[in-house]
Enzyme design. Structure first.
Site, PDB file in Angstrom:
ATOM      1  N   CYS A   1     -10.550  -3.364  -4.442  1.00 11.04           N
ATOM      2  CA  CYS A   1      -9.734  -4.349  -4.941  1.00 11.04           C
ATOM      3  C   CYS A   1     -10.637  -5.425  -5.504  1.00 11.04           C
ATOM      4  CB  CYS A   1      -8.678  -4.864  -3.843  1.00 11.04           C
ATOM      5  SG  CYS A   1      -7.571  -3.346  -3.531  1.00 11.04           S
TER       6      CYS A   1
ATOM      7  N   GLU B   1      -3.016  -4.604  -3.059  1.00  9.72           N
ATOM      8  CA  GLU B   1      -3.470  -5.457  -4.195  1.00  9.72           C
ATOM      9  C   GLU B   1      -3.602  -4.863  -5.553  1.00  9.72           C
ATOM     10  OE1 GLU B   1      -4.893  -4.644  -1.185  1.00  9.72           O
ATOM     11  OE2 GLU B   1      -6.184  -6.008  -0.390  1.00  9.72           O
TER      12      GLU B   1
ATOM     13  N   CYS C   1      -4.095   0.809  -2.485  1.00  9.24           N
ATOM     14  CA  CYS C   1      -3.873  -0.478  -1.773  1.00  9.24           C
ATOM     15  C   CYS C   1      -2.835  -1.360  -2.597  1.00  9.24           C
ATOM     16  CB  CYS C   1      -5.118  -1.246  -1.782  1.00  9.24           C
ATOM     17  SG  CYS C   1      -6.728  -0.589  -1.088  1.00  9.24           S
TER      18      CYS C   1
ATOM     19  N   ASN D   1       0.705  -1.215   0.075  1.00  8.27           N
ATOM     20  CA  ASN D   1       0.200   0.184  -0.154  1.00  8.27           C
ATOM     21  C   ASN D   1       0.805   1.021   0.020  1.00  8.27           C
ATOM     22  OD1 ASN D   1       0.360  -0.920   2.675  1.00  8.27           O
ATOM     23  ND2 ASN D   1      -0.880   0.524   3.659  1.00  8.27           N
ATOM     24  N   ILE D   2       0.520   2.234  -0.981  1.00 11.89           N
ATOM     25  CA  ILE D   2       1.253   3.372  -0.889  1.00 11.89           C
ATOM     26  C   ILE D   2       0.380   4.767  -0.476  1.00 11.89           C
ATOM     27  CG2 ILE D   2       2.451   5.060  -2.426  1.00 11.89           C
ATOM     28  CD1 ILE D   2       2.829   2.277  -4.169  1.00 11.89           C
ATOM     29  N   GLU D   3       0.467   5.342   0.627  1.00 14.57           N
ATOM     30  CA  GLU D   3      -0.529   6.319   1.026  1.00 14.57           C
ATOM     31  C   GLU D   3      -0.182   7.654   0.519  1.00 14.57           C
ATOM     32  OE1 GLU D   3      -0.857   5.729   5.308  1.00 14.57           O
ATOM     33  OE2 GLU D   3      -1.958   3.809   5.061  1.00 14.57           O
TER      34      GLU D   3
HETATM   35  N1  THU Z   1      -5.290  -1.060   2.346  1.00 16.37           N
HETATM   36  C1  THU Z   1      -4.766  -2.056   1.460  1.00 16.37           C
HETATM   37  O1  THU Z   1      -3.609  -1.964   0.916  1.00 16.37           O
HETATM   38  N2  THU Z   1      -5.555  -3.027   1.170  1.00 16.37           N
HETATM   39  C2  THU Z   1      -6.849  -3.197   1.344  1.00 16.37           C
HETATM   40  O2  THU Z   1      -7.677  -4.005   0.792  1.00 16.37           O
HETATM   41  C3  THU Z   1      -7.442  -2.532   2.329  1.00 16.37           C
HETATM   42  C4  THU Z   1      -6.541  -1.428   2.835  1.00 16.37           C
HETATM   43  C5  THU Z   1      -4.486  -0.213   2.893  1.00 16.37           C
HETATM   44  C6  THU Z   1      -4.982   1.101   2.381  1.00 16.37           C
HETATM   45  C7  THU Z   1      -4.151   2.075   3.489  1.00 16.37           C
HETATM   46  O3  THU Z   1      -2.890   2.300   3.516  1.00 16.37           O
HETATM   47  C8  THU Z   1      -4.365   1.215   4.625  1.00 16.37           C
HETATM   48  O4  THU Z   1      -4.684  -0.058   4.302  1.00 16.37           O
HETATM   49  C9  THU Z   1      -5.619   1.603   5.711  1.00 16.37           C
HETATM   50  O5  THU Z   1      -6.633   1.511   5.252  1.00 16.37           O
END
Ligand code: THU
Length: 142
Positions: free
Chosen positions: A96, A61, A59, A48-50
């Site tokens: 996703c 995935e 996300c 995941n990359i915020e």
């Molecule tokens: N996140 C994912 O990477 N995949 C998901 O299916 C649900 C949420 C990440 C997004 C965000 O960076 C963190 O989890 C909290 O929501």
């Protein structure tokens, strides 16, 4: 596709655990890793990359799936996802699941492997994770 062995599943889980280490999650501090087995036989990983503008976050995935597509492979056989100590900590969000539906080799056969950080996992499918997906305009039938 039949042919996903326990050995391959374990390999995908370990790749997802390693990919999770690359997560950029300074806001939620929730790290997620994913590993996708493409029908080309290659494994594509993602984290995941915020973003400070929270809605721009991607996300794990979709990072992995989009890497696969951008490398020229548009179908996958399995995806492993890991986030925490429980296998369901990394249960994918609805967005996703929809993207998985787009690129699954087979909705009922493509595996979604939900894993924990200690390597345990359960096996679902794209279809079991998202019944009645919107597929009306998908190019290929299942
Ligand atoms: N996140 C994912 O990477 N995949 C998901 O299916 C649900 C949420 C990440 C997004 C965000 O960076 C963190 O989890 C909290 O929501």
């Amino acid at each position: 596709m039949a042919g996903i062995t326990d050995e391959i599943r374990a390999q995908l889980v370990q790749k997802a655990i390693a990919a999770r280490e690359k997560a950029y999650a300074p806001y939620s501090k929730f790290s997620v890793g994913a590993a996708v087995l493409g029908t080309d036989g290659k494994i594509y990983t993602g984290c995941n990359i915020e973003n400070v503008s929270y809605g721009m976050t991607m996300c794990a995935e979709r990072t992995a799936l989009f890497k696969m597509v951008s490398e020229g492979c548009t179908e996958f056989e399995a995806i492993a996802i890991v986030a925490g100590d429980n296998v369901t900590d990394g249960a994918p969000c609805g967005a996703c699941r929809q993207v998985m539906g787009e690129f699954a080799e087979s909705l009922s056969g493509t595996e979604v492997i939900l894993a924990s950080l200690n390597g345990d996992y359960i096996v679902e499918t794209v279809a079991s994770m998202m019944p009645y997906p919107f597929v009306k305009f998908r190019p290929q039938e299942d």
